[in-house]
Design a protein around this motif. Structure first.
Motif, PDB file in Angstrom:
ATOM      1  N   TYR A 197       0.827  -1.212   0.000  1.00 24.76           N
ATOM      2  CA  TYR A 197       0.000   0.000   0.000  1.00 24.76           C
ATOM      3  C   TYR A 197       0.858   1.257   0.000  1.00 24.76           C
ATOM      4  N   GLN A 198       0.496   2.212  -0.858  1.00 22.42           N
ATOM      5  CA  GLN A 198       1.195   3.487  -0.953  1.00 22.42           C
ATOM      6  C   GLN A 198       0.270   4.624  -0.503  1.00 22.42           C
ATOM      7  N   PRO A 199       0.465   5.158   0.711  1.00 26.47           N
ATOM      8  CA  PRO A 199      -0.371   6.288   1.124  1.00 26.47           C
ATOM      9  C   PRO A 199      -0.063   7.515   0.278  1.00 26.47           C
ATOM     10  N   ILE A 200      -1.033   8.393   0.186  1.00 28.36           N
ATOM     11  CA  ILE A 200      -0.808   9.640  -0.551  1.00 28.36           C
ATOM     12  C   ILE A 200      -0.103  10.630   0.370  1.00 28.36           C
ATOM     13  N   ASP A 201       0.269  11.771  -0.167  1.00 33.07           N
ATOM     14  CA  ASP A 201       0.907  12.816   0.627  1.00 33.07           C
ATOM     15  C   ASP A 201      -0.176  13.528   1.425  1.00 33.07           C
ATOM     16  N   SER A 202      -0.451  13.006   2.595  1.00 33.81           N
ATOM     17  CA  SER A 202      -1.529  13.516   3.435  1.00 33.81           C
ATOM     18  C   SER A 202      -1.091  13.425   4.888  1.00 33.81           C
ATOM     19  N   THR A 203      -1.712  14.209   5.744  1.00 31.63           N
ATOM     20  CA  THR A 203      -1.401  14.125   7.171  1.00 31.63           C
ATOM     21  C   THR A 203      -2.091  12.926   7.818  1.00 31.63           C
ATOM     22  N   LEU A 204      -3.066  12.346   7.147  1.00 31.14           N
ATOM     23  CA  LEU A 204      -3.675  11.101   7.606  1.00 31.14           C
ATOM     24  C   LEU A 204      -3.030   9.958   6.839  1.00 31.14           C
ATOM     25  N   LYS A 205      -2.373   9.073   7.544  1.00 31.43           N
ATOM     26  CA  LYS A 205      -1.687   7.930   6.926  1.00 31.43           C
ATOM     27  C   LYS A 205      -2.401   6.647   7.332  1.00 31.43           C
ATOM     28  N   ILE A 206      -2.994   5.982   6.367  1.00 28.52           N
ATOM     29  CA  ILE A 206      -3.669   4.717   6.635  1.00 28.52           C
ATOM     30  C   ILE A 206      -2.671   3.578   6.496  1.00 28.52           C
ATOM     31  N   LYS A 207      -2.706   2.684   7.466  1.00 24.41           N
ATOM     32  CA  LYS A 207      -1.873   1.478   7.448  1.00 24.41           C
ATOM     33  C   LYS A 207      -2.844   0.288   7.366  1.00 24.41           C
ATOM     34  N   PRO A 208      -3.006  -0.310   6.167  1.00 23.18           N
ATOM     35  CA  PRO A 208      -4.036  -1.341   6.012  1.00 23.18           C
ATOM     36  C   PRO A 208      -3.558  -2.759   6.346  1.00 23.18           C
ATOM     37  N   TYR A 209      -4.470  -3.506   6.954  1.00 21.98           N
ATOM     38  CA  TYR A 209      -4.256  -4.910   7.300  1.00 21.98           C
ATOM     39  C   TYR A 209      -5.464  -5.709   6.813  1.00 21.98           C
ATOM     40  N   LEU A 210      -5.239  -6.982   6.560  1.00 22.42           N
ATOM     41  CA  LEU A 210      -6.324  -7.909   6.231  1.00 22.42           C
ATOM     42  C   LEU A 210      -6.598  -8.788   7.437  1.00 22.42           C
ATOM     43  N   PHE A 211      -7.873  -9.095   7.675  1.00 21.14           N
ATOM     44  CA  PHE A 211      -8.181 -10.141   8.637  1.00 21.14           C
ATOM     45  C   PHE A 211      -7.373 -11.370   8.220  1.00 21.14           C
ATOM     46  N   SER A 212      -6.805 -12.094   9.156  1.00 25.42           N
ATOM     47  CA  SER A 212      -6.116 -13.342   8.812  1.00 25.42           C
ATOM     48  C   SER A 212      -7.136 -14.292   8.192  1.00 25.42           C
ATOM     49  N   PRO A 213      -6.688 -15.279   7.410  1.00 25.24           N
ATOM     50  CA  PRO A 213      -7.661 -16.212   6.821  1.00 25.24           C
ATOM     51  C   PRO A 213      -8.569 -16.867   7.865  1.00 25.24           C
ATOM     52  N   GLU A 214      -8.019 -17.251   9.009  1.00 18.71           N
ATOM     53  CA  GLU A 214      -8.845 -17.883  10.049  1.00 18.71           C
ATOM     54  C   GLU A 214      -9.876 -16.894  10.601  1.00 18.71           C
ATOM     55  N   ASP A 215      -9.456 -15.664  10.858  1.00 14.40           N
ATOM     56  CA  ASP A 215     -10.387 -14.671  11.403  1.00 14.40           C
ATOM     57  C   ASP A 215     -11.433 -14.261  10.375  1.00 14.40           C
ATOM     58  N   LEU A 216     -11.058 -14.303   9.119  1.00  9.39           N
ATOM     59  CA  LEU A 216     -12.014 -14.026   8.046  1.00  9.39           C
ATOM     60  C   LEU A 216     -13.092 -15.106   8.021  1.00  9.39           C
ATOM     61  N   VAL A 217     -12.688 -16.359   8.150  1.00 10.43           N
ATOM     62  CA  VAL A 217     -13.658 -17.458   8.202  1.00 10.43           C
ATOM     63  C   VAL A 217     -14.601 -17.266   9.387  1.00 10.43           C
ATOM     64  N   ILE A 218     -14.051 -16.983  10.552  1.00  8.45           N
ATOM     65  CA  ILE A 218     -14.875 -16.795  11.750  1.00  8.45           C
ATOM     66  C   ILE A 218     -15.890 -15.678  11.542  1.00  8.45           C
ATOM     67  N   SER A 219     -15.472 -14.598  10.901  1.00 13.15           N
ATOM     68  CA  SER A 219     -16.371 -13.450  10.701  1.00 13.15           C
ATOM     69  C   SER A 219     -17.552 -13.792   9.792  1.00 13.15           C
ATOM     70  N   LYS A 220     -17.447 -14.878   9.027  1.00 13.22           N
ATOM     71  CA  LYS A 220     -18.499 -15.260   8.091  1.00 13.22           C
ATOM     72  C   LYS A 220     -19.466 -16.292   8.656  1.00 13.22           C
ATOM     73  N   LEU A 221     -19.152 -16.874   9.793  1.00 10.78           N
ATOM     74  CA  LEU A 221     -19.963 -17.963  10.333  1.00 10.78           C
ATOM     75  C   LEU A 221     -21.339 -17.536  10.830  1.00 10.78           C
ATOM     76  N   SER A 222     -21.487 -16.330  11.318  1.00 11.05           N
ATOM     77  CA  SER A 222     -22.777 -15.900  11.860  1.00 11.05           C
ATOM     78  C   SER A 222     -23.834 -15.725  10.775  1.00 11.05           C
ATOM     79  N   ARG A 223     -23.430 -15.212   9.622  1.00  7.04           N
ATOM     80  CA  ARG A 223     -24.390 -15.018   8.530  1.00  7.04           C
ATOM     81  C   ARG A 223     -24.498 -16.278   7.681  1.00  7.04           C
ATOM     82  N   TRP A 224     -23.368 -16.783   7.205  1.00 11.46           N
ATOM     83  CA  TRP A 224     -23.236 -18.059   6.496  1.00 11.46           C
ATOM     84  C   TRP A 224     -24.138 -18.167   5.269  1.00 11.46           C
ATOM     85  N   GLY A 225     -24.211 -17.062   4.532  1.00 11.86           N
ATOM     86  CA  GLY A 225     -24.938 -17.078   3.265  1.00 11.86           C
ATOM     87  C   GLY A 225     -24.135 -17.794   2.192  1.00 11.86           C
TER      88      GLY A 225
END
Length: 197
Positions: free
Chosen positions: A103-131
Motif C-alpha cells: 500500500y502506498q499512502p498519498i501525501d496527506s497528514t492522515l496515513k492509513i496502514k491497512p491490514y487484512l483479517f487473517s484467513p482464520e479470522d475471516l472465516v470466523i467473521s463469516k460464520l454468523s451469517r453463512w450465506g
C-alpha cells in the motif's frame, strides 16, 4: 503469504487513498490502522472474489465519508455500515491481521496502514451469517490451503466465550465449515439447522 493485486483489490486501495485525501489536515499527522474484512479480503487472498463494497474498520473513531472509486472498470464503494461487533469474531483479530505492505499512502497528514483479517479470522467473521457467498469464500480459502483447521477451531472456541446468541444455527454453521476440510463443497440452498444439522 502472497497477496493478489488485481482490479478489485487495487480499487480498494485507491478507496483508502480517497479517505486519506478527505481527512488531510495541516493540524497534525495521524496514523490510522485499518482492518479489511469481507469479500475484498477474500479477493486479496484468492484473487477470485468480486464485490462492490469495502468492509473495514479502524483503530480510532472516525466518521466514514460516503465514497466510491472506479479503477480499470472496477467500481467499489465504502461500506459505512460495516462493524465487527455484529456476529462472531475472534477477540485478538487485530493482532493476527496481515499487513498490506504494497500500500502506498498519498501525501496527506492522515496515513492509513491497512491490514487484512487473517484467513482464520475471516472465516470466523463469516460464520454468523453463512450465506451462499460466505460459504463460497470459506471454501476458496480452504481449497487454497490458506486456513489452519486446528488454529481456526481454537479461535472459534475463544470467540464463543464472548459471543451472545450461540444458537443451533451457528453450531450448524461451524459443523458445516469443518466438513469443508474433508468433504469439499457443501453449499446449501436453505439453512441446514432446519433439518437438524
Amino acid at each position: 503469504m502472497d497477496l493478489h493485486y488485481n482490479n478489485q483489490s487495487l480499487s480498494a486501495l485507491k478507496l483508502l487513498n480517497e479517505i486519506e485525501q478527505v481527512y488531510n489536515s495541516p493540524s497534525k499527522t495521524i496514523i490510522l490502522n485499518c482492518y479489511i474484512a469481507g469479500g475484498i479480503a477474500v479477493n486479496f487472498y484468492t484473487g477470485q472474489r468480486a464485490t462492490a463494497d469495502l468492509d473495514l474498520e479502524f483503530d480510532k473513531r472516525i466518521v466514514l465519508p460516503k465514497l466510491s472509486v472506479e479503477f480499470e472498470n472496477q467500481k467499489i464503494y465504502l461500506d459505512t455500515n460495516y462493524t465487527s461487533s455484529l456476529g462472531l469474531i475472534y477477540a485478538d483479530y487485530k493482532n493476527d491481521a496481515i499487513e498490506i505492505t504494497q500500500y502506498q499512502p498519498i501525501d496527506s497528514t492522515l496515513k492509513i496502514k491497512p491490514y487484512l483479517f487473517s484467513p482464520e479470522d475471516l472465516v470466523i467473521s463469516k460464520l454468523s451469517r453463512w450465506g451462499e457467498n460466505d460459504q463460497k469464500d470459506v471454501q476458496r480459502l480452504i481449497d487454497l490451503k490458506l486456513v489452519d483447521k486446528d488454529l481456526l477451531n481454537e479461535k472459534i472456541e475463544d470467540a464463543l466465550i464472548d459471543y451472545i446468541g450461540y444458537d443451533k444455527f451457528l453450531k450448524c454453521n461451524i459443523k458445516e465449515m469443518n466438513e469443508m476440510f474433508t468433504n469439499g463443497k457443501i453449499l446449501r440452498a436453505s439453512p441446514s439447522y432446519k433439518n437438524g444439522c
